[in-house]
Every structure is written in C-alpha cells, then in structure tokens.
Design an enzyme around this catalytic site. Structure first.
Site, PDB file in Angstrom:
ATOM      1  N   ASP A 102      -3.944   5.905  12.640  1.00  0.00           N
ATOM      2  CA  ASP A 102      -4.352   4.510  12.461  1.00  0.00           C
ATOM      3  C   ASP A 102      -3.552   3.521  13.293  1.00  0.00           C
ATOM      4  O   ASP A 102      -4.029   2.424  13.572  1.00  0.00           O
ATOM      5  CB  ASP A 102      -4.273   4.127  10.978  1.00  0.00           C
ATOM      6  CG  ASP A 102      -5.400   4.752  10.177  1.00  0.00           C
ATOM      7  OD1 ASP A 102      -6.549   4.385  10.443  1.00  0.00           O
ATOM      8  OD2 ASP A 102      -5.133   5.603   9.319  1.00  0.00           O
ATOM      9  N   HIS A 129      -3.867   1.539   5.757  1.00  0.00           N
ATOM     10  CA  HIS A 129      -3.040   2.743   5.922  1.00  0.00           C
ATOM     11  C   HIS A 129      -1.640   2.518   6.488  1.00  0.00           C
ATOM     12  O   HIS A 129      -0.658   2.818   5.815  1.00  0.00           O
ATOM     13  CB  HIS A 129      -3.800   3.779   6.757  1.00  0.00           C
ATOM     14  CG  HIS A 129      -5.038   4.301   6.074  1.00  0.00           C
ATOM     15  ND1 HIS A 129      -6.038   4.953   6.750  1.00  0.00           N
ATOM     16  CD2 HIS A 129      -5.430   4.259   4.777  1.00  0.00           C
ATOM     17  CE1 HIS A 129      -6.995   5.302   5.898  1.00  0.00           C
ATOM     18  NE2 HIS A 129      -6.660   4.887   4.695  1.00  0.00           N
TER      19      HIS A 129
END
Lengths: 360, 360
Positions: free
Chosen positions: A294, A198
């Site tokens: 993330d 990500h």
C-alpha cells in the site's frame, strides 16, 4: 463461464472457493507450490465465516499458461507490487476475448498492467479492469481454511479504457453481481481505501505489532481517536487529488457506509461501528503488504499525481517517508508514479481521455 | 548557595529534594497551587529509587518573585513551551549576579529566554544557561513521591554567550558537579536527545498508548527494531544540522554510553541494554510533553535551522507533520524557528559569534 484465479493467498483462496460454490469452473494459480500443494491434491478449499463449507476448484497449478488457458475471466488476486510480474507472465498466453480484473488494482494498477501488455506486444482483444478494493474481508485461519469475515455490499470496478466497461457486464458481473461498474479507473484507483486504512495504522502501531506479533484487533484496537485523525487527513489529501482529476471522491467514512452499511459521526466512530471488522487481527510483522503493497502502490502514486497537479499531500508523504525508513526501502523510488505509469507531463484532459477512450 | 527551582512537576520536585538533601536552601515555585499545596504545608518531598528518603525544601510558593528573591541559582524545570512565560514572569524581579539554568533548554531555549529578557529591558548582570537534558530519569509514582530511576553520569550545559561559562563553575557546578560545561549552546541545543527519543516513540505507539492508557514500558517495549530505525534516522538528520553549525555532534547511541554507560551494536541494542530505562512506563495519553514540548521546541527548530542551512530533514519533518495532525495543532507555526529566535538569515559565522561572544 470459466474463471482463473491468479494468486492463492487468503484472498485468492476465498475467491476461488466462492466462485466454485457459485458453480463456475475455477482454476487456481500460485507462483510457489508450497502454498497450494494441498489444494493441488485435494482441490478443496474450506470457507468459514459468512460463507461456510468445503468447495472444489477445477484444478490448482503453478503453471500460469495452464491456469488461464480457455478462461473467460482472469481474476488477479496478488499484492499490487506483483502486478507487473503477472502481466509479463500472462502476456505470451493471452487469448482473444479474455477479461483480466485486478482485485484490487490499488492506484494505477490497470494502467500499469495495460502498459506491460502493450510493451510485450500483446495484440489480442484483451480487457483489463481494476476493482477498487477486494470483495471480502478475509484471513487464512488455518492451513486450507479461509474465514470470510464479511462480503462487501458492493465493490466498484472499471475497465481501462472505460469504453470497454460493457464487456464487464457480460463477464465479471455475471459471476459476481456485487461488482458495480463505475465511470473509469480514476474512480477505482483514487477511491483507494486501503491507502487510507492500511499503512498509517500499521506505522502507528509498529511497536505493538513487533512486540506482540500482532496480537490485537487491527481496526478496533489499532485505530484510536488520534490514529483516526491521521487517517482522516490522509483521506482528505487523497480526495483532493481525485477531485483535481475530475472525479467525485467518496470519503472513507462514506465508503464504510457504501461497503458495509455502517455509519458514524466521524471516521473513528464509523470504523468502530463496523461488525465486519470484529476479529480481524493485526499482521504478525510490519513486513506486511499493508506497507509493502500500500505504500508504493497506493500512497506513492497518489502523492505523485498530487505533485503533478499542484496538490500538496504532506501527511501521505510523511507516511511514505517513515515507512521507507522503517523498512529500509526507498518507496519513493520503488513506487508507482506518473513517470513509471507513462503519464508524466499529461494534463487532466489528456489523462481523462486516456482512461475513458484509451487515446494517449 | 541559595537555589530556586521553578516548576514542580516530577522533575522539579526531584531536583528540589535532591538539592535539599545536598544541604542547599531550596525554594520551589509552581504556577498552579494544586500541585504543591501539600509541599507548601509539609515542605517535604519523598524520593525513591536511586535516592531515597524525605527531604525538606526551604519553602514552596506560587509567587515567583518570592521564589527567586536572593537566590544565586535559578533552576528552571518546566516544559520548554513554558520558557517564554517563565522569562516574562521573572524579568521584573531578577537581581544582579543571578544564574538561570534551563533544565533542559530543548533546542534554542537559552536564545529564546535571553531574547525575552532583552525585550523586557532587563539590565541586570544575569547569566542564562541551558542543559542538554534533564539530570534524572524520574517519574511521579504517588502524590508527593518521586522515583529517580537513574541519575545521569553527566549532563552538558552551557551559558549564552559561552564566554560566561566560567560563571557556571562557581554556581551550578558547586551545586551539582554532574554537570559538564561544554563549548556553547549549539552543543546543548542540538545534542537534543529528547528530540530523538520522545516524539517518534510516542507516535509509533499512539494507538497502544490510547487503548491501554500507556500500560507498557516506554523504552523497552515501545522501541522495537523498526521504531529504532526511525530514531536512528532522526538522529542522523539532527547530527547533520549540528555539523553544519560547526559543532561535533554526539550520536544518540554514543550519548547512551556517555550518560548511562551502556553500549550496543546499534541504537536498539543500546536502549535495551540500559537498566536505567527499566520500569519507565509510557505516558497515559498522547497529549503529553513528549509531543507537546519536543515537537515544537526540539524537532521544529532543528528542521528550521536545517532549512536555513540547506540540510534536508525529511524524517523529522514527517514526525512534525503527523504529530500536528494527531494533536490538531500546527506545530510548524507554534514551534521555535530561526525566525522566532531572531536568527533568520544569519550565516553560520554570525550564529557562532552570537553563541560564543553574544555579538549579534
């Protein structure tokens, strides 16, 4: 079995609808009413893609105590930066025997959640578990319609401590046999594929996302050979930290095979061979959970464990630094670390004893 | 005045044509024949954009001794990673009184070039100088046609040591009065705007460059608000290192005003207010001098001086790390550092005495 789904983003809605389809009684909670006002009225969520149809939940609510009351299984489907908030909110209302599963925990989710429950004096028999990733690749396509691009073959899950994993067999796996119980939360926390896929892809496409509002395929156009090389390096740093914690890592490339049955000579090829990624567009802005979740909840803790164990993670650290500058937030301070998780100064044996037996 | 231009990329061709237009005798050297075979035959270079027309050089050649023989001014217009090679090649052929100008030096170019001449035992009276950036924003548009998007208002230049700056007045400034003599090469080396603008923009657009072969406007589409925030942080780290070396830095935003007369509330606005950037497309591949030159010859030395002086450069270091992974080259090892420049362990006074007086 009665199930609560906490969080009604695309993932929570998809999961609530999917579990309803399977015949379970499902309550759906969301903090803000806006997102679920229609579901509160109609109780209906439409799925398209791998699962199609309109499915009815039991009820939707913004009252978390109502949502979890009498529920055997509590599926938490919020960005990891909201885990602390959810833990604090459920703490006063938990009941003996309830099983809480973080979908997913990112890195250190179950440890953090468990710490909050202890801090809030919860003395009920609660099982906290974390999944390694989310079960679906899904996106909200229209209001009230979620597309499930792909249901993963298998998603690892573990309770904290792992000696309570048998509880998951009688609850979570009855509801969703796609889950696979693994050794302990080091496995689920450090085989964190979102950490690999990500933030770096988002950063290395930042200008394109901002200038096109994300009008390109996130995986298939956003991951070119040079981007894939960065992902492979992040992956290898992650795997080294995991090995230092005494667990066998699964590389991102092997995970694509495990979760999606795809293969390739290298990570670039494997990603591009995955039909499950077709049609998944980039987010419309970089202020997205691919960074906001993330970076602090995946990359920062991986780096922090690495530092404590003497493993260098220069590529991960670079992504954290650039993300911090881009978002004007110091993710090093906001993120999960061995300090915030209460594991500072512990050695590997002590950490393993904690995740296996619960003994600090 | 006779002038040699060494290097026939778009910059070298533009400069050779421009100086020919001004009536100087110009020789044009390039290492490989392929790029100049047509100019060897026709002696003609066409310019478009801010300067238009076809201009004749004296001759073009792949023989560097022929190119520099009897030339008062030697304009080096090659990527900075080729400076060492050029220095080694010209060393045996240099003549008393020749002035060598690196266009530009990037960071530490004149110091490196000077070191090589000394190492090769050159005992002629040679002046080595470096420009802070290249005089034109230019691109090759068609074979033999260079577009000069914009001639900068002014480009700082200094000799090494600075006590020889007066030599530049009688040579370089006669040819191109747009050059502005500044205090010393710390100014030209550390007001390195390419270091700020080039590598980060390329990295943060890597996927788009690879998937579209660079079909977007490098500055105007490639620099979005979040990318500009990263550039501002790189710029501020650069300025801190420069201040530690006892020179007043010029911020990238102020430089846009100095070089292009543009203004803006912040760097993003200033860049987008610059008509000189309109139409400048991204490179077709990331294997480009914006990384291959600016990472090892600009960011690495800025970071290296920073480390020696106790100034942290985490954002610059992150760009170096990610570029190294992407290109599969360790730029920390390939780049200019205080060690390779022979300045390891020197304090600020010693460095300043060296760049001002030439005393080590």
């Amino acid at each position: 079995m009665k199930i609560a789904v906490l969080g009604a983003g695309n993932g929570g809605q998809a999961l609530a609808a999917y579990l309803s389809m399977k015949g379970f009684s499902v309550s759906l909670y969301n903090r803000s009413k806006k997102r679920i006002s229609n579901i509160i009225k109609t109780r209906t969520i439409r799925l398209e893609g791998e699962v199609q149809g309109a499915f009815e939940v039991d009820f939707a609510t913004t009252d978390i105590s109502e949502a979890i009351k009498g529920r055997h299984l509590i599926m938490v489907v919020v960005p990891a930066f909201a885990h602390i908030d959810i833990a604090k909110k459920v703490a006063p209302h938990l009941e003996d025997g309830q099983v809480i599963v973080l979908n997913p925990g990112r890195t250190g989710g179950a440890i953090e959640f468990h710490n909050i429950l202890r801090e809030y004096g919860v003395d009920k028999d609660i099982t906290v578990a974390e999944a390694q990733t989310f079960m679906f690749a899904s996106r909200l396509t229209n209001p009230g319609v979620v597309r499930i691009f792909k249901i993963k073959n298998a998603v690892p899950v573990s309770a904290l401590p792992a000696k309570k994993n048998s509880v998951l067999e009688d609850t979570l796996l009855k509801a969703m046999p796609e889950f696979e119980i693994v050794s302990n939360v080091i496995y689920t926390s450090f085989n964190n594929i979102g950490a690999v896929f990500h933030p770096a892809v988002l950063l290395l496409n930042a200008a394109r996302i901002e200038s096109s509002a994300g009008k390109f395929e996130f995986y298939l156009e956003g991951i070119t050979p040079s981007v894939a090389r960065v992902l492979e390096k992040i992956d290898s740093e992650r795997c080294m930290v995991m090995e230092a914690l005494g667990e066998e890592p699964m590389t991102a490339k092997d995970w694509l095979n495990y979760a999606y049955d795809v293969q390739g000579e290298n990570l670039y090829e494997a990603i591009h061979n995955n039909p499950g990624y077709q049609g998944i567009m980039a987010p419309p802005s970089i202020a997205n959970r691919y960074i906001l979740e993330d970076v602090p909840m995946s990359l920062v803790p991986i780096s922090s464990f690495g530092k404590m164990l003497g493993i260098e993670t220069p590529t991960i650290d670079s992504i954290v630094q650039i993300a911090s500058v881009m978002m004007n937030k110091d993710f090093w301070i906001r993120g999960r670390t061995v300090e915030t998780l209460g594991l500072s100064g512990k050695n590997v044996d002590e950490i393993r004893r904690y995740v296996l037996e619960g003994i600090m």
